[in-house]
Design an enzyme around this catalytic site. Structure first.
Site, PDB file in Angstrom:
ATOM      1  CB  SER A   1    -105.715 -38.237  54.865  1.00 11.56           C
ATOM      2  OG  SER A   1    -107.065 -38.125  54.468  1.00 11.56           O
TER       3      SER A   1
ATOM      4  CE1 TYR B   1    -105.168 -39.463  49.538  1.00 11.14           C
ATOM      5  CE2 TYR B   1    -106.916 -39.282  51.174  1.00 11.14           C
ATOM      6  CZ  TYR B   1    -105.779 -38.770  50.571  1.00 11.14           C
ATOM      7  OH  TYR B   1    -105.254 -37.562  50.993  1.00 11.14           O
TER       8      TYR B   1
HETATM    9  P1  NAP Z   1    -101.377 -32.265  45.172  1.00 12.68           P
HETATM   10  O1  NAP Z   1    -101.764 -30.839  45.028  1.00 12.68           O
HETATM   11  O2  NAP Z   1    -101.974 -33.270  44.283  1.00 12.68           O
HETATM   12  O3  NAP Z   1     -99.784 -32.444  45.231  1.00 12.68           O
HETATM   13  C1  NAP Z   1     -99.183 -33.720  45.386  1.00 12.68           C
HETATM   14  C2  NAP Z   1     -97.808 -33.683  44.784  1.00 12.68           C
HETATM   15  O4  NAP Z   1     -97.224 -35.004  44.824  1.00 12.68           O
HETATM   16  C3  NAP Z   1     -97.815 -33.245  43.326  1.00 12.68           C
HETATM   17  O5  NAP Z   1     -96.759 -32.357  43.088  1.00 12.68           O
HETATM   18  C4  NAP Z   1     -97.614 -34.574  42.609  1.00 12.68           C
HETATM   19  O6  NAP Z   1     -97.061 -34.463  41.314  1.00 12.68           O
HETATM   20  C5  NAP Z   1     -96.648 -35.267  43.552  1.00 12.68           C
HETATM   21  N1  NAP Z   1     -96.534 -36.683  43.266  1.00 12.68           N
HETATM   22  C6  NAP Z   1     -97.537 -37.582  43.021  1.00 12.68           C
HETATM   23  N2  NAP Z   1     -97.024 -38.808  42.790  1.00 12.68           N
HETATM   24  C7  NAP Z   1     -95.678 -38.704  42.904  1.00 12.68           C
HETATM   25  C8  NAP Z   1     -94.591 -39.613  42.767  1.00 12.68           C
HETATM   26  N3  NAP Z   1     -94.789 -40.909  42.495  1.00 12.68           N
HETATM   27  N4  NAP Z   1     -93.326 -39.141  42.934  1.00 12.68           N
HETATM   28  C9  NAP Z   1     -93.106 -37.854  43.215  1.00 12.68           C
HETATM   29  N5  NAP Z   1     -94.079 -36.935  43.351  1.00 12.68           N
HETATM   30  C10 NAP Z   1     -95.353 -37.352  43.189  1.00 12.68           C
HETATM   31  O7  NAP Z   1    -101.739 -32.683  46.630  1.00 12.68           O
HETATM   32  P2  NAP Z   1    -101.916 -31.828  47.972  1.00 12.68           P
HETATM   33  O8  NAP Z   1    -103.355 -31.588  48.134  1.00 12.68           O
HETATM   34  O9  NAP Z   1    -100.928 -30.707  48.084  1.00 12.68           O
HETATM   35  O10 NAP Z   1    -101.545 -33.011  48.953  1.00 12.68           O
HETATM   36  C11 NAP Z   1    -100.246 -33.258  49.450  1.00 12.68           C
HETATM   37  C12 NAP Z   1    -100.379 -34.411  50.428  1.00 12.68           C
HETATM   38  O11 NAP Z   1    -101.374 -34.099  51.400  1.00 12.68           O
HETATM   39  C13 NAP Z   1    -100.845 -35.735  49.794  1.00 12.68           C
HETATM   40  O12 NAP Z   1    -100.190 -36.799  50.430  1.00 12.68           O
HETATM   41  C14 NAP Z   1    -102.333 -35.748  50.089  1.00 12.68           C
HETATM   42  O13 NAP Z   1    -102.866 -37.037  50.100  1.00 12.68           O
HETATM   43  C15 NAP Z   1    -102.359 -35.134  51.455  1.00 12.68           C
HETATM   44  N6  NAP Z   1    -103.628 -34.547  51.882  1.00 12.68           N
HETATM   45  C16 NAP Z   1    -104.250 -33.577  51.144  1.00 12.68           C
HETATM   46  C17 NAP Z   1    -105.436 -33.022  51.618  1.00 12.68           C
HETATM   47  C18 NAP Z   1    -106.195 -31.952  50.899  1.00 12.68           C
HETATM   48  O14 NAP Z   1    -107.315 -31.649  51.318  1.00 12.68           O
HETATM   49  N7  NAP Z   1    -105.667 -31.349  49.856  1.00 12.68           N
HETATM   50  C19 NAP Z   1    -105.957 -33.461  52.824  1.00 12.68           C
HETATM   51  C20 NAP Z   1    -105.296 -34.452  53.531  1.00 12.68           C
HETATM   52  C21 NAP Z   1    -104.124 -34.984  53.051  1.00 12.68           C
HETATM   53  P3  NAP Z   1     -98.080 -34.392  40.038  1.00 12.68           P
HETATM   54  O15 NAP Z   1     -98.558 -32.992  39.997  1.00 12.68           O
HETATM   55  O16 NAP Z   1     -97.224 -34.801  38.905  1.00 12.68           O
HETATM   56  O17 NAP Z   1     -99.185 -35.383  40.311  1.00 12.68           O
HETATM   57  C1  GCO Z   2    -111.516 -37.154  49.779  1.00 10.07           C
HETATM   58  C2  GCO Z   2    -110.111 -37.307  50.279  1.00 10.07           C
HETATM   59  C3  GCO Z   2    -109.183 -36.146  50.160  1.00 10.07           C
HETATM   60  C4  GCO Z   2    -109.187 -35.152  51.276  1.00 10.07           C
HETATM   61  C5  GCO Z   2    -108.276 -35.314  52.411  1.00 10.07           C
HETATM   62  C6  GCO Z   2    -108.984 -35.311  53.743  1.00 10.07           C
HETATM   63  O1  GCO Z   2    -112.412 -37.180  50.624  1.00 10.07           O
HETATM   64  O2  GCO Z   2    -111.735 -37.107  48.569  1.00 10.07           O
HETATM   65  O3  GCO Z   2    -110.195 -37.663  51.589  1.00 10.07           O
HETATM   66  O4  GCO Z   2    -109.468 -35.471  48.994  1.00 10.07           O
HETATM   67  O5  GCO Z   2    -108.809 -33.912  50.804  1.00 10.07           O
HETATM   68  O6  GCO Z   2    -107.315 -36.302  52.304  1.00 10.07           O
HETATM   69  O7  GCO Z   2    -108.088 -35.237  54.790  1.00 10.07           O
END
Ligand code: NAP
Ligand code: GCO
Length: 259
Positions: A145, A158
């Protein structure tokens, strides 16, 4: 070149990939020829995921598995070995976030985030590495992230977890690189998924803040991660190890808009 990026014959497990970033990454791997395995927390989500993959023309193997449970993860790895073979590519994608000011956050809430975002990637990687050693190759991609590098208000747990995940990535690379296992991170910037939906609500000041902080001047999409994630899973990255590839529209390069 096509061969270098091909995943033909490979088994790829993307955790928490019913939708969002994990779904986009798994779809790219399927298009490159991999057999797709994903897990999620409950049967409804797994069913929803299988249907979404099917609609995209992908036959994905979906399983209920909580990645924080060593017992459930080990049982799934044993089952996969019987059903599809051992895992060649692991993407530790499942993650949660709690946006709570640090002095209001309970220790239990802090621990829960560390459990899913840091302990679970350790548990899942530990479970698949022996199979990779046997096969003589393996790719582990940890979803990091901006918070692997930067802090911000309300995301102490986080940031601690994602910063730790960057170092777990380097350590796996250090410890298992000699077995032809590459462990790298992918560091998404701000991506439009359900996780960031609360920050993107109309009128939310965070929305314009992120657009101003991003040289690309937009939120990322899950599809923006497909090419970089394919690179890290394919033979094209065989000498890339312990690296975090940030896919952030330039956020980490930018000091911010001048007044
Ligand atoms: P999301 O939409 O919340 O999807 C995360 C998935 O992980 C969901 O299907 C969730 O299931 C599942 N999950 C959570 N806890 C779990 C567990 N204990 N066992 C198995 N599955 C579990 O998140 P996303 O935005 O696609 O993010 C995916 C990854 O990218 C995460 O690691 C997040 O931190 C990272 N990330 C996201 C962003 C962003 O801007 N979106 C940026 C940087 C990094 P539920 O639906 O049941 O919770
Ligand atoms: C936030 C968290 C995440 C971001 C992501 C950034 O600022 O709330 O950082 O929601 O989407 O992980 O890379």
């Amino acid at each position: 070149m096509q061969e270098l990026f091909s995943l033909q014959g490979k088994v790829a497990w993307v955790t928490g990939a019913s939708y969002g970033i994990g779904f986009a990454i798994a779809s790219a791997y399927a298009a490159a020829g991999a057999t797709i395995v994903f897990n999620d927390l409950n049967p409804e989500l797994v069913e929803r995921g299988i249907a979404a993959y099917k609609a995209a023309g992908i036959h994905a193997h979906g399983h209920v598995c909580d990645v924080t449970s060593e017992e459930q993860v080990n049982a799934l790895v044993a089952r996969l070995e019987q059903e599809v073979g051992s895992v060649d590519i692991l993407v530790n994608n499942a993650g949660i976030i709690k946006r709570i000011p640090m002095i209001e956050m309970t220790a239990a809430e802090f621990r829960q985030v560390i459990d899913v975002d840091l302990n679970a990637p350790f548990i899942v990687a530990k479970a698949v590495i022996p199979g990779m050693i046997k096969k003589g190759h393996g790719k582990i991609i940890n979803v990091c992230s901006m918070m692997s590098e930067l802090g911000r208000e309300t995301v102490a747990a986080y940031a601690a977890a994602k910063g730790g995940l960057k170092m777990l990535t380097r350590n796996i690379a250090s410890e298992y690189g000699a077995y032809n296992i590459q462990c790298n991170g992918i560091g998404p910037g701000y991506i439009a998924t359900p996780q960031t939906a609360p920050l993107r609500e109309p009128g939310h000041p965070f929305n314009s803040f992120i657009i101003a902080k991003t040289p690309a001047a937009r939120w990322g999409t899950p599809e923006d991660l497909q090419g970089p994630a394919l690179f890290l899973a394919s033979d094209a990255s065989n000498f890339v190890n312990g690296h975090v590839l940030y896919v952030d529209g330039g956020i980490l390069a930018y000091i911010g808009k001048q007044p």
